[in-house]
Design a protein around this motif. Structure first.
Motif, PDB file in Angstrom:
ATOM      1  N   ILE A 154      -3.713   3.672   1.571  1.00  0.00           N
ATOM      2  CA  ILE A 154      -2.468   3.059   1.108  1.00  0.00           C
ATOM      3  C   ILE A 154      -1.535   4.188   0.691  1.00  0.00           C
ATOM      4  N   ASP A 155      -0.326   4.129   1.186  1.00  0.00           N
ATOM      5  CA  ASP A 155       0.668   5.142   0.840  1.00  0.00           C
ATOM      6  C   ASP A 155       1.024   5.032  -0.635  1.00  0.00           C
ATOM      7  N   ALA A 156       1.403   6.148  -1.234  1.00  0.00           N
ATOM      8  CA  ALA A 156       1.799   6.169  -2.641  1.00  0.00           C
ATOM      9  C   ALA A 156       2.897   5.139  -2.880  1.00  0.00           C
ATOM     10  N   GLY A 157       2.757   4.372  -3.953  1.00  0.00           N
ATOM     11  CA  GLY A 157       3.753   3.364  -4.298  1.00  0.00           C
ATOM     12  C   GLY A 157       3.591   2.044  -3.575  1.00  0.00           C
ATOM     13  N   ASN A 158       2.544   1.885  -2.773  1.00  0.00           N
ATOM     14  CA  ASN A 158       2.369   0.655  -1.997  1.00  0.00           C
ATOM     15  C   ASN A 158       1.098  -0.082  -2.423  1.00  0.00           C
ATOM     16  N   GLU A 159       0.949  -0.333  -3.705  1.00  0.00           N
ATOM     17  CA  GLU A 159      -0.256  -0.976  -4.221  1.00  0.00           C
ATOM     18  C   GLU A 159      -0.450  -2.392  -3.687  1.00  0.00           C
ATOM     19  N   GLN A 160       0.632  -3.081  -3.336  1.00  0.00           N
ATOM     20  CA  GLN A 160       0.511  -4.446  -2.847  1.00  0.00           C
ATOM     21  C   GLN A 160      -0.293  -4.502  -1.542  1.00  0.00           C
ATOM     22  N   ALA A 161      -0.329  -3.402  -0.809  1.00  0.00           N
ATOM     23  CA  ALA A 161      -1.064  -3.368   0.459  1.00  0.00           C
ATOM     24  C   ALA A 161      -2.566  -3.171   0.250  1.00  0.00           C
ATOM     25  N   SER A 162      -2.973  -2.944  -0.988  1.00  0.00           N
ATOM     26  CA  SER A 162      -4.368  -2.618  -1.267  1.00  0.00           C
ATOM     27  C   SER A 162      -5.256  -3.844  -1.313  1.00  0.00           C
TER      28      SER A 162
END
Length: 181
Positions: free
Chosen positions: A170-178
């Motif tokens: 997951i790219d930094a700042g994209n916690e929703q994709a986790s």
């Protein structure tokens, strides 16, 4: 070569391939070496589930005598260990997954921090100001580890997707994709 080994090798790729950003043939070399080693391991009656990481107890790098490998294959496994180190240096996502595995091993003798890798990331992003989210019985928490974690956390993080049974980036700042969110 057995269908079991082929299934295992395919599974290793599926579980970890999302972390590879610079493939130089190391994984193909791993697969080839595993296939050439299997007849010797089978003849010795040993289980054989090699991991990409040469430091795994399931990979002949550290104990070729257990796997009854001839000297030439034992030497190749040692060389694979060196090649793997260079591979990790070119693949920061793979490096991060290895570090998180080390943290999990020191905390609970597990190969991965299932459902809590984001807690480690949050600790890193806090500047190590919050309570360390793991017990460090093996002494892995050192300035060098923190330097690597800090650098890697700036670009993203590795999590385990239980539904797909594989690592995800997951790219930094994209916690929703986790899948751990």
């Amino acid at each position: 070569m057995s269908a079991d080994l082929e299934t295992w090798l395919a599974g290793e790729r599926r579980r970890r391939w999302a972390l590879v950003t610079d493939d130089d043939g190391t994984i193909d070399a791993f697969d080839d070496l595993s296939r050439r080693s299997e007849p010797h391991v089978d003849a010795a009656g040993r289980p054989f589930l090699p991991r990409w990481n040469p430091h795994s107890a399931f990979t002949p790098t550290s104990s070729p005598e257990y796997y009854a490998l001839p000297d030439d294959l034992a030497t190749e496994w040692q060389a694979y260990g060196t090649r793997w180190s260079m591979f990790m240096n070119r693949n920061p996502r793979v490096w991060l997954a290895w570090l998180l595995g080390q943290i999990s091993e020191t905390h609970e003798s597990a190969s991965w921090p299932f459902s809590w890798s984001l807690s480690i990331r949050d600790w890193v992003l806090s500047g190590y100001e919050t309570e360390r989210p793991f017990h460090d019985r093996d002494g892995v928490d050192c300035p060098e580890m923190r330097e690597h974690l800090t650098r890697l956390a700036q670009i993203g993080w590795v999590v385990w997707d239980e539904a797909d049974y594989r690592f995800e980036w997951i790219d930094a700042g994209n916690e929703q994709a986790s899948p751990e969110s």
